[in-house]
Design a protein around this motif. Structure first.
Motif, mmCIF file in Angstrom:
data_model
loop_
_atom_site.group_PDB
_atom_site.id
_atom_site.type_symbol
_atom_site.label_atom_id
_atom_site.label_comp_id
_atom_site.label_asym_id
_atom_site.label_seq_id
_atom_site.Cartn_x
_atom_site.Cartn_y
_atom_site.Cartn_z
ATOM 1 N N SER A 112 0.854 -1.185 0.000
ATOM 2 C CA SER A 112 0.000 0.000 0.000
ATOM 3 C C SER A 112 0.893 1.240 0.000
ATOM 4 O O SER A 112 2.115 1.131 0.103
ATOM 5 C CB SER A 112 -0.921 0.011 1.229
ATOM 6 O OG SER A 112 -0.150 0.121 2.415
ATOM 7 N N ALA B 103 -8.884 5.852 -1.109
ATOM 8 C CA ALA B 103 -8.340 4.649 -1.733
ATOM 9 C C ALA B 103 -9.492 3.943 -2.418
ATOM 10 O O ALA B 103 -10.430 3.479 -1.750
ATOM 11 C CB ALA B 103 -7.697 3.739 -0.685
ATOM 12 N N SER C 143 -8.902 6.388 2.876
ATOM 13 C CA SER C 143 -7.708 5.576 3.078
ATOM 14 C C SER C 143 -7.453 5.460 4.570
ATOM 15 O O SER C 143 -7.369 6.467 5.282
ATOM 16 C CB SER C 143 -6.511 6.242 2.391
ATOM 17 O OG SER C 143 -5.335 5.507 2.638
ATOM 18 N N GLN C 144 -7.347 4.229 5.048
ATOM 19 C CA GLN C 144 -7.221 4.036 6.500
ATOM 20 C C GLN C 144 -6.596 2.671 6.777
ATOM 21 O O GLN C 144 -6.542 1.813 5.889
ATOM 22 C CB GLN C 144 -8.595 4.134 7.164
ATOM 23 C CG GLN C 144 -9.602 3.145 6.624
ATOM 24 C CD GLN C 144 -11.014 3.449 7.117
ATOM 25 O OE1 GLN C 144 -11.260 4.458 7.762
ATOM 26 N NE2 GLN C 144 -11.943 2.561 6.818
ATOM 27 N N ALA D 87 -2.923 1.371 4.903
ATOM 28 C CA ALA D 87 -3.884 1.871 3.915
ATOM 29 C C ALA D 87 -4.337 0.671 3.096
ATOM 30 O O ALA D 87 -3.720 -0.400 3.165
ATOM 31 C CB ALA D 87 -3.245 2.920 3.013
ATOM 32 N N GLN D 88 -5.406 0.853 2.324
ATOM 33 C CA GLN D 88 -5.860 -0.231 1.469
ATOM 34 C C GLN D 88 -4.713 -0.668 0.558
ATOM 35 O O GLN D 88 -4.071 0.175 -0.074
ATOM 36 C CB GLN D 88 -7.063 0.213 0.647
ATOM 37 C CG GLN D 88 -8.354 0.327 1.440
ATOM 38 C CD GLN D 88 -8.529 1.664 2.142
ATOM 39 O OE1 GLN D 88 -7.557 2.335 2.494
ATOM 40 N NE2 GLN D 88 -9.771 2.086 2.334
ATOM 41 N N TYR E 221 -5.259 5.740 -5.293
ATOM 42 C CA TYR E 221 -5.342 6.725 -4.210
ATOM 43 C C TYR E 221 -5.548 8.100 -4.830
ATOM 44 O O TYR E 221 -5.005 8.398 -5.905
ATOM 45 C CB TYR E 221 -4.050 6.747 -3.380
ATOM 46 C CG TYR E 221 -3.660 5.408 -2.803
ATOM 47 C CD1 TYR E 221 -4.188 4.972 -1.596
ATOM 48 C CD2 TYR E 221 -2.759 4.584 -3.467
ATOM 49 C CE1 TYR E 221 -3.832 3.736 -1.065
ATOM 50 C CE2 TYR E 221 -2.393 3.354 -2.947
ATOM 51 C CZ TYR E 221 -2.923 2.942 -1.748
ATOM 52 O OH TYR E 221 -2.574 1.718 -1.223
#
Ligand SMILES: [Cu+2]
Length: 461
Positions: free
Chosen positions: A130, A141, A146-147, A160-161, A171
């Motif tokens: 990622s 994402a 995005s996390q 992130a994804q 992204y």
């Protein structure tokens, strides 16, 4: 390291080149030096920048970049190579570090991560990958925030994804703040099959999955921030991206066997993916096909009419500890940190001069610098000191034969020089001296030079 101390003491003698005469020989006493400045270079593939920042661009206001995972090798200054991973633009071959992405403030930036770690070219036990964009807000994402990602048991799998091998993630974010930023791997675990031992961002960043992102302010490409006092000469924009390598990690990844990060211990340190003396070679030097970015900083003396604007150095670090980078006689003026101008309230200037710049892990620093010929020494205004006896000197390979800017004189018998036009060279280096090596080969690590050329017009190449 007495030469280093001598240079430190001479910081206030701008315009005196005795420091060059006396000290450069000590500092460049490496047998590797001769290859650095004289060989031809390949044509630039991103514009034609022989020196300075090499921007990879895409059309504003919706620039789109594809970053493809690659594997390859880089040259190290002790004559060995390191197996690395990296991001390359689109279908281009492996490079280290990743491309320097340059966008404009307000752009909606799209970065498509294509994880090519699959098929016949895959590294063994290839992971998902990622990308995180420190300093950017509201990153999406594939359209979702995005996390950090977790597996079914609640274990963190990436920041992130992530793109699985053969897959991709898109992204996007609005580059709302000008300045200097990193982009780097956020890791990624496989969603099927045996877990990869190389899923952590710690390993993936150490393997080379990182690069720089420059956001140019609305005020103009010759400003660092939207502040009039951040203006610089666009011909003298430089980057110092600091990183490190533990070759045992890279060897384990190459073999596909797990590495215990508790044993991580870097032995190599790099600027822009190179070590000294390769660091001072031109961008796209032909003998460094996977390491396109140099770091030498050629400037001209400050001149109120002909050269009024300073140079800019954009420092970044993906290392695991502080790098106290030391630009020697060229103190830098720190004008920004981590993509924020040093200002309080509306326009208040909180910039400051710095003699050594302590770049912490993950940080970026923006510095302006120039070189003033304060004393105006010349053959008709000689340095008020007598020249030491020749037997007390070692002549450096960059010395011109004269202490005066723009003057070349005969060298003592048996001495050759790489000096081209009477220019001065001022070393700049990481001042954690244990990091200045290539697994013990001294003076080969994060070292570069400020090159002060004679005032224009001159006959320099
Ligand atoms: Cu030093």
């Amino acid at each position: 390291m007495s030469g280093v101390m001598t240079m430190r003491g001479s910081a206030h003698l701008r315009g005196s080149s005795w420091l060059v005469l006396l000290v450069t020989p000590v500092l460049v006493a490496g047998t590797l030096l001769a290859s650095a400045a004289v060989r031809p270079v390949a044509a630039a593939t991103e514009g034609s920048n022989r020196i300075g920042v090499v921007c990879t661009t895409s059309s504003s206001p919706n620039p789109t970049f594809t970053l493809t995972t690659r594997q390859g090798y880089i040259n190290l200054a002790d004559g060995t190579t390191a197996y690395m991973w990296g991001f390359s633009e689109g279908g281009k071959p492996f490079q280290h570090p990743g491309p320097t992405l340059c966008v404009n403030e307000g752009d909606t930036v799209t970065v498509v991560l294509s994880n090519a770690f699959t098929g016949t070219s895959a590294p063994k036990k290839a992971p998902a990958v990622s990308i995180v964009f420190p300093g950017q807000e509201n990153v999406l994402a594939d359209g979702a925030p995005s996390q950090p990602q977790f597996d079914g048991s609640g274990n963190l799998t990436s920041l992130a994804q992530a793109a699985q091998p053969g897959g991709s993630v898109s992204y996007s974010f609005v580059a709302s703040k000008p300045g200097t930023f990193l982009y780097e791997s956020g890791g990624g675990q496989l969603t099927s099959g045996s877990p990869s031992p190389f899923s952590s961002p710690q390993i993936q960043v150490r393997m080379g999955l990182f690069g720089a992102l420059i956001v140019r302010p609305a005020m103009g490409a010759n400003f660092v921030y939207d502040r009039a006092d951040s203006q610089f000469n666009p011909d003298t924009e430089f980057m110092i991206l600091l990183s490190e390598i533990d070759p045992y990690l890279n060897a384990k990844v190459l073999k596909g066997t797990a590495f215990n990060m508790n044993t991580y211990h870097p032995r190599y340190w790099l600027i822009n993916g190179r070590q000294f003396p390769d660091s001072i070679a031109d961008n796209f030097a032909s003998w460094l096909p996977t390491q396109p970015y140099g770091s030498i900083a050629p400037i001209h003396p400050y001149d109120a009419t002909a050269n009024p604007w300073p140079a800019v150095d954009r420092y970044l670090s993906v290392g695991s500890m502080d790098f106290p980078f030391h630009p020697h006689g060229n103190n830098g003026k720190v004008i920004g940190r981590d993509g924020s101008p040093l200002a309080a309230g509306a326009g208040e200037d909180m910039s400051f001069d710095k003699f050594a710049v302590n770049i912490g892990p993950g940080q970026t620093w923006d510095l302006l610098f120039d070189w003033k010929d304060n004393e105006g020494y010349s053959p008709t205004n000689p340095v008020p000191a007598s020249e030491p006896d020749l037997q007390n000197l070692t002549i450096g390979m960059f010395y011109s034969g004269s202490p005066y800017l723009g003057v070349q004189e005969a060298m003592p018998p048996g001495i050759s020089t790489l000096n081209e036009c009477g220019e001065f060279y001022i070393i700049a280096h990481n001042h954690a001296l244990h990091q200045l090596t290539s697994w013990g080969v001294n003076m080969t690590g994060p070292i570069t030079y400020t090159r002060v050329d004679p005032p224009l017009p001159n006959s320099c190449p």
